[in-house]
Design an enzyme around this catalytic site. Structure first.
Site, PDB file in Angstrom:
ATOM      1  N   LYS A  12      52.323  38.646  48.208  1.00 27.84           N
ATOM      2  CA  LYS A  12      51.342  37.923  47.387  1.00 27.84           C
ATOM      3  C   LYS A  12      50.756  36.797  48.231  1.00 27.84           C
ATOM      4  O   LYS A  12      51.463  35.861  48.617  1.00 27.84           O
ATOM      5  CB  LYS A  12      51.976  37.364  46.117  1.00 27.84           C
ATOM      6  CG  LYS A  12      50.981  36.654  45.206  1.00 27.84           C
ATOM      7  CD  LYS A  12      51.654  36.052  44.003  1.00 27.84           C
ATOM      8  CE  LYS A  12      52.037  37.094  42.981  1.00 27.84           C
ATOM      9  NZ  LYS A  12      50.873  37.664  42.272  1.00 27.84           N
TER      10      LYS A  12
ATOM     11  N   GLY B 137      46.856  35.055  42.994  1.00 30.12           N
ATOM     12  CA  GLY B 137      46.446  35.501  44.314  1.00 30.12           C
ATOM     13  C   GLY B 137      46.293  37.002  44.361  1.00 30.12           C
ATOM     14  O   GLY B 137      46.282  37.681  43.334  1.00 30.12           O
ATOM     15  N   VAL B 138      46.200  37.510  45.590  1.00 29.81           N
ATOM     16  CA  VAL B 138      46.026  38.939  45.809  1.00 29.81           C
ATOM     17  C   VAL B 138      47.337  39.508  46.331  1.00 29.81           C
ATOM     18  O   VAL B 138      47.967  38.937  47.225  1.00 29.81           O
ATOM     19  CB  VAL B 138      44.895  39.206  46.827  1.00 29.81           C
ATOM     20  CG1 VAL B 138      44.696  40.698  47.023  1.00 29.81           C
ATOM     21  CG2 VAL B 138      43.597  38.548  46.357  1.00 29.81           C
ATOM     22  N   VAL B 139      47.760  40.640  45.765  1.00 33.99           N
ATOM     23  CA  VAL B 139      49.011  41.275  46.154  1.00 33.99           C
ATOM     24  C   VAL B 139      48.706  42.515  46.986  1.00 33.99           C
ATOM     25  O   VAL B 139      47.852  43.328  46.617  1.00 33.99           O
ATOM     26  CB  VAL B 139      49.856  41.662  44.924  1.00 33.99           C
ATOM     27  CG1 VAL B 139      51.206  42.224  45.354  1.00 33.99           C
ATOM     28  CG2 VAL B 139      50.051  40.460  44.013  1.00 33.99           C
TER      29      VAL B 139
ATOM     30  N   ASP C 224      56.712  34.472  32.223  1.00 30.74           N
ATOM     31  CA  ASP C 224      55.537  35.350  32.130  1.00 30.74           C
ATOM     32  C   ASP C 224      55.959  36.812  32.005  1.00 30.74           C
ATOM     33  O   ASP C 224      55.434  37.687  32.695  1.00 30.74           O
ATOM     34  CB  ASP C 224      54.641  35.157  33.353  1.00 30.74           C
ATOM     35  CG  ASP C 224      53.211  35.652  33.105  1.00 30.74           C
ATOM     36  OD1 ASP C 224      52.815  35.737  31.921  1.00 30.74           O
ATOM     37  OD2 ASP C 224      52.512  35.956  34.077  1.00 30.74           O
TER      38      ASP C 224
ATOM     39  N   GLU D 197      45.150  42.040  41.889  1.00 33.54           N
ATOM     40  CA  GLU D 197      44.589  40.709  42.060  1.00 33.54           C
ATOM     41  C   GLU D 197      44.644  39.985  40.738  1.00 33.54           C
ATOM     42  O   GLU D 197      44.416  40.577  39.675  1.00 33.54           O
ATOM     43  CB  GLU D 197      43.146  40.798  42.553  1.00 33.54           C
ATOM     44  CG  GLU D 197      42.492  39.452  42.805  1.00 33.54           C
ATOM     45  CD  GLU D 197      41.109  39.591  43.414  1.00 33.54           C
ATOM     46  OE1 GLU D 197      40.467  38.560  43.622  1.00 33.54           O
ATOM     47  OE2 GLU D 197      40.684  40.731  43.661  1.00 33.54           O
TER      48      GLU D 197
END
Length: 516
Positions: A47, A30-32, A141, A26
């Site tokens: 995701k 978002g949450v994976v 990133d 997370e």
């Protein structure tokens, strides 16, 4: 057609055609989840994007455009996007699932990457970034938590999605996407990302893989970012042939960094021209900054005074990172067995040579606590003004004062541990245990209480600095474990042959006679 999350009869959760199998992490985006496509049976990393990331209709349209362009990226070094639904009630992006640990967790588990594996890693990571660039996409990133280790092969995840969230309507509210220590200086200044941006992040990530440390150190985010802006990196421990290349790529001036093409040419063929000598980003990465003061976004500077003192990989200025990694079960087991063996060896020592072992344990605790106090003082100074050449000499010269100032708290810990050990001895006396067994139990309890008692964290810290690295690799752990067991067995053998040796005294203390 995408539907809202629903639950099947057996309690599983679904999003569209995907059944969520297990959470993977997370972060700010978002949450994976690990998920399975019910139509094809394919497993993916799904995701589920946060509402503030997707935003309104304009934001969803922007996400759709970006995902469409990102879908062109195809490479063995990339976890490609296989599906997405920006318009559904629950917007998501599905990428190829890569089984394995992140580089961040891999280094914690197994230690730094070395030798040919390190050069393979550096080349593979550069190949993945190059695949993004060839499709007209910047990763933005690159960092250890965004690199999954599929065996010895690095696979980049979350490529290009930073652009999706790089929306003024989001960032002006206090978000700066990225992790301190892996964000290049130009991003901290608020400039646009360029190919040189990914080169800088590549070098920082490779440096972490080679040394096991973030190249710009630990501490508050503002201190880390200031070191990045000034180019104050630490590459000690990196291979000699790689160190100058990383140093060039970590230059705070984008125009002085080697291009990705030059880096790849050298990584594929070390006889190629050195990347250090070819600063061909000049004119494309922006001019070097001459102002001595940082020009950071207000949202970053605003929170600097309260930034927690944690590792850069876990310090979030809106990071996408998952929860902080925890050691695996195997490594925790190895640590526990090594600690246990050391405690049992201490008990054997106290049973065979009571006075010598007692003095040695108490002296060791005093030295460890003094060293911990001294290193904490140096670490606090480094967080504020960075590493200095005189830190080592200053640590040595200050050692006598550190030994003195640690005495009160050390004596408190020792008295507490001795009191608990005496209580254990009295229990053994109550059950009529032999003298040797009583001393053994007392020694194990004493060692445990010195480790767990008030102020014991300053004993555990230095010892953990030895035990934890040993536990990362099975071979070195096995050698250390067998060595500690051998020492304990030798002490027990001496006890069985010679009995309790009260050296430096010659006679048994009168109080010990009650156990006969």
């Amino acid at each position: 057609m995408t539907t809202a999350p629903r639950r099947k009869a057996e309690g599983t959760r679904t999003v569209g055609d995907y059944t969520l199998l297990a959470p993977l992490g997370e972060g700010g985006m978002g949450v994976v989840h690990l998920a399975r496509n019910e139509r094809t049976g394919e497993r993916v990393a799904l995701k589920i994007l946060r509402p503030q990331i997707v935003g309104d209709e304009e934001g969803r349209a922007r996400l759709a455009r970006e995902v469409s362009s990102l879908g062109r990226v195809r490479s063995r070094w990339i976890a490609e996007i296989v599906d997405a639904d920006p318009w559904g009630p629950v917007p998501y992006v599905a990428t190829r699932y890569v089984p394995g640990l992140s580089l961040h967790d891999e280094v914690l588990e197994e230690g730094p990457i070395a030798g040919p594996d390190l050069m393979w890693f550096a080349r593979g990571l550069a190949e993945g970034i190059a695949a993004c660039h060839e499709a007209g996409v910047l990763h933005r990133d690159v960092k250890p938590s965004n690199v999954i280790m599929e065996g010895r092969t690095p696979v980049l995840i979350d490529f290009g999605l930073a652009r999706v969230a790089d929306d003024p309507k989001i960032t002006h509210t206090g978000w700066l996407l990225g992790t301190p220590g892996y964000l290049p200086p130009e991003i901290l200044h608020g400039d646009d990302a360029t190919p040189a941006t990914d080169v800088h992040s590549w070098a920082a990530t490779v440096a972490y893989a080679a040394t096991g440390r973030p190249p710009f150190g630990k501490g508050p985010s503002m201190a880390i970012m200031d070191r990045a802006r000034r180019g104050q990196f630490d590459l000690a421990g990196a291979p000699d042939e790689l160190r100058p290349v990383l140093a060039a790529a970590l230059s705070p001036d984008p125009g002085r960094r080697p291009t990705l093409e030059v880096l790849l040419a050298w990584l594929r063929d070390p006889s190629a021209p050195s990347p250090v000598a070819v600063p061909s980003y000049a004119g494309r990465g922006g001019p070097a900054r001459e102002d001595p003061q940082p020009t950071l976004p207000y949202s970053v500077a605003r929170g600097s005074d309260t930034e927690p003192e944690t590792e850069p990989e876990r310090t979030l200025v809106d990071s996408w990172d998952a929860a902080p990694a925890k050691p695996g079960f195997a490594m925790l087991t190895r640590r526990f067995l090594l600690w246990l063996a050391a405690g049992l060896a201490a008990g054997a020592g106290l049973a065979a040579y009571p006075w010598v072992t007692l003095v040695a344990l108490l002296a060791l605790v005093w030295v460890l606590r003094s060293a911990s106090l001294a290193s904490s003082h140096v670490a606090r100074r480094r967080e504020v003004r960075g590493a200095k050449w005189y830190d080592g000499p200053r640590l040595v010269l200050g050692a006598p004062w550190d030994l003195v100032r640690s005495v009160p708290s050390t004596v408190l810990l020792q008295l507490w541990a001795i009191g608990i050990a005496i209580a254990a001895v009295l229990v053994c006396y109550a059950v009529a245990a032999p003298l040797a067994s009583t001393l053994y139990v007392g020694g194990v309890v004493l060692a445990a209480m010195l480790w767990l008692g008030p102020g014991g964290e300053r004993v555990r810290g230095p010892l953990a600095g030895v035990v934890h690295p040993l536990a990362r690799g099975l071979r070195r752990w096995a050698v250390a474990f067998c060595l500690v067991i051998a020492v304990g067995a030798a002490l027990l053998w001496s006890l069985s042959i010679n009995g309790v040796d009260w050296f430096p005294g010659t006679d048994e203390p009168k109080v010990a006679s009650i156990f006969h």
